[in-house]
Design an enzyme around this catalytic site. Structure first.
Site, PDB file in Angstrom:
ATOM      1  N   HIS A  51      73.033  38.735  16.251  1.00 32.94           N
ATOM      2  CA  HIS A  51      73.442  37.445  16.845  1.00 32.94           C
ATOM      3  C   HIS A  51      74.465  36.780  15.943  1.00 32.94           C
ATOM      4  CE1 HIS A  51      72.198  33.663  19.227  1.00 32.94           C
ATOM      5  NE2 HIS A  51      73.165  33.275  18.401  1.00 32.94           N
ATOM      6  N   GLY A  88      80.147  26.483  18.604  1.00 32.40           N
ATOM      7  CA  GLY A  88      80.132  25.040  18.418  1.00 32.40           C
ATOM      8  C   GLY A  88      80.951  24.274  19.431  1.00 32.40           C
ATOM      9  N   ARG A 114      71.867  21.506  26.470  1.00 31.83           N
ATOM     10  CA  ARG A 114      73.228  22.055  26.561  1.00 31.83           C
ATOM     11  C   ARG A 114      73.321  23.211  27.541  1.00 31.83           C
ATOM     12  NH1 ARG A 114      73.616  23.444  20.393  1.00 31.83           N
ATOM     13  NH2 ARG A 114      71.394  23.750  20.834  1.00 31.83           N
ATOM     14  N   ARG A 128      62.262  27.571  15.784  1.00 32.43           N
ATOM     15  CA  ARG A 128      62.924  26.266  15.858  1.00 32.43           C
ATOM     16  C   ARG A 128      61.964  25.112  15.574  1.00 32.43           C
ATOM     17  NH1 ARG A 128      67.645  24.625  18.126  1.00 32.43           N
ATOM     18  NH2 ARG A 128      68.025  26.609  19.199  1.00 32.43           N
ATOM     19  N   ASP A 130      72.735  34.026  13.339  1.00 38.48           N
ATOM     20  CA  ASP A 130      73.452  32.964  14.058  1.00 38.48           C
ATOM     21  C   ASP A 130      74.730  32.620  13.308  1.00 38.48           C
ATOM     22  OD1 ASP A 130      73.911  31.283  16.188  1.00 38.48           O
ATOM     23  OD2 ASP A 130      72.508  29.735  15.566  1.00 38.48           O
ATOM     24  N   SER A 182      77.272  26.917  15.441  1.00 37.90           N
ATOM     25  CA  SER A 182      77.099  25.532  15.003  1.00 37.90           C
ATOM     26  C   SER A 182      75.615  25.216  14.891  1.00 37.90           C
ATOM     27  CB  SER A 182      77.756  24.563  15.985  1.00 37.90           C
ATOM     28  OG  SER A 182      77.134  24.625  17.251  1.00 37.90           O
TER      29      SER A 182
END
Length: 391
Positions: free
Chosen positions: A62, A69, A164, A228, A286, A290
């Site tokens: 990933h 971002g 998002r 998370r 990641d 962002s």
């Protein structure tokens, strides 16, 4: 070219003891207890590992290779990754993806960047799509991208449970899972659905429902960012108990860390202590993504950036901070990923596998040398090859 790495303690990632590794071109010819070089009639380049540790190169599944971002406006678009950043992180294989912005960044640009990085010396793949459903693609559908484009191995990162996202309904998501499944079957690829999970309460509810309602295998969907928060990590544990594969994100900017985030190395320790199968776990970085922070009203208040170097950083933390055996920690960034993403020449140090190899300092586990497909890209912490436009 014939290369021999001698005098290293080899982790395949399983520990094999002291071995010599013979490399022919871009492949491992074999591993030997004490290779007699006098039996080789050609010129041989000998690399003395000096009794340090030798491991497979890392697979980062990933990475926002063309940047990500933009949550704070155009000036917050993160930059493209450079080859030297990847090498410094001990990474020899990357899977590129888009993120939230599928407007200013395109699948065509992602594919071109992946091909460029491969020309520069590493192995690359990509996912087709971005956060949104319908899925961004090149050939007309995500399924045909998987079937027709060599580098496309799945769909992602589709966003769920995030403000998002495109807020897809369940039927939309289920159909995307079916496209990945059938595209993978036709092409012999994994057809993985790589799913970004945000902070919303419903978490991986849709994913559980797909496996309840359909015959799509539970390993077809791999949710990421599963550390998370604590609640999401608890659902990851339940997902693993049902046979699911989870991805834990290594990047965490100390200045932009999310509330209740479960660090990847700590999460792996919990998983091991619970007796779960660590072969169902991936770490990914990641990188170049962002790391935005939003307040309770959903307003953007700050931004960090993911780094690919965090991937190996978490492996070191597994060993040094969590007392996890190195061979177990390595699996989540090597053999596990290679198996689930059908990278048959990657993920382990074995005969006929790609010669993607790291030499680690036995004392502090720092990365000393990096080999990608038999070519040395780092020696004694010095980068030997940079990207085309790196100074």
């Amino acid at each position: 070219m014939i290369t021999v790495i001698k005098n290293g303690y080899v982790y395949s990632p399983s520990y094999l003891g002291k071995k010599d590794i013979l490399i022919l071109g871009d492949k491992i010819e074999g591993l030997y207890d004490n290779l007699d070089l006098s039996n080789i009639p050609l010129k041989v380049k000998v690399i003395d590992a000096k009794e340090n540790l030798v491991t497979p190169g890392l697979i980062d599944s990933h990475v926002h290779i063309i940047g990500g971002g933009g949550e704070g406006g155009f000036s917050t678009r993160t930059p493209e990754i450079q080859l030297s950043q990847i090498i410094e992180g001990g990474i020899t294989t990357v899977v590129g993806c888009l993120g939230m912005d599928g407007i200013c960044r395109s699948m065509e640009a992602l594919l071109a960047k992946a091909r460029g990085l491969e020309e520069e010396g590493i192995t690359t793949y990509i996912y087709t799509g971005s956060y949104s459903i319908p899925v961004d693609n090149i050939t007309g559908s995500p399924k045909s991208d998987i079937v027709l484009i060599d580098k496309v191995i799945g769909i992602g990162e589709i966003a769920l449970s995030d403000h998002r996202s495109s807020q897809p309904n369940y039927d939309d998501f289920m159909k995307i899972c079916a496209e990945g499944r059938s595209g993978g079957l036709i092409s012999g690829k994994p057809g993985i659905i790589h799913v970004h999970i945000g902070n919303e309460k419903k978490g991986i509810e849709y994913i559980f429902k797909v496996f309840k309602d359909t015959n799509i295998p539970i390993n077809q969907i791999i949710p990421t960012h599963m550390g998370r928060n604590k609640e999401l990590f608890n659902s990851a544990i339940e997902f693993m108990k049902k046979g699911g594969i989870i991805d834990l994100t290594a990047s965490s900017d100390p200045n932009h860390i999310e509330k209740e985030q479960v660090k990847a190395s700590k999460a792996l320790k919990i998983i091991i202590d619970k007796g779960l199968n660590i072969e169902q776990v991936h770490f990914s970085s990641d990188g170049q993504g962002s790391l935005p922070i939003f307040n309770d009203k959903g307003q953007y208040v700050g931004l960090g950036i993911g780094t690919v170097k965090a991937l190996y950083g978490e492996i070191k933390d597994c060993v040094k901070s969590e007392n996890i055996e190195l061979e177990k920690a390595l699996k989540v960034v090597t053999s596990n990923v290679a198996k689930h993403l059908k990278m048959k020449h990657k993920g382990s140090l074995e005969k006929n596998k790609d010669a993607d190899i790291l030499i680690l300092d036995k004392n502090n586990l720092d990365i000393l040398s990096v080999f990608s497909k038999g070519t040395q890209l780092m020696k004694d912490k010095k980068i030997l090859r940079k990207g085309t436009f790196e100074s």
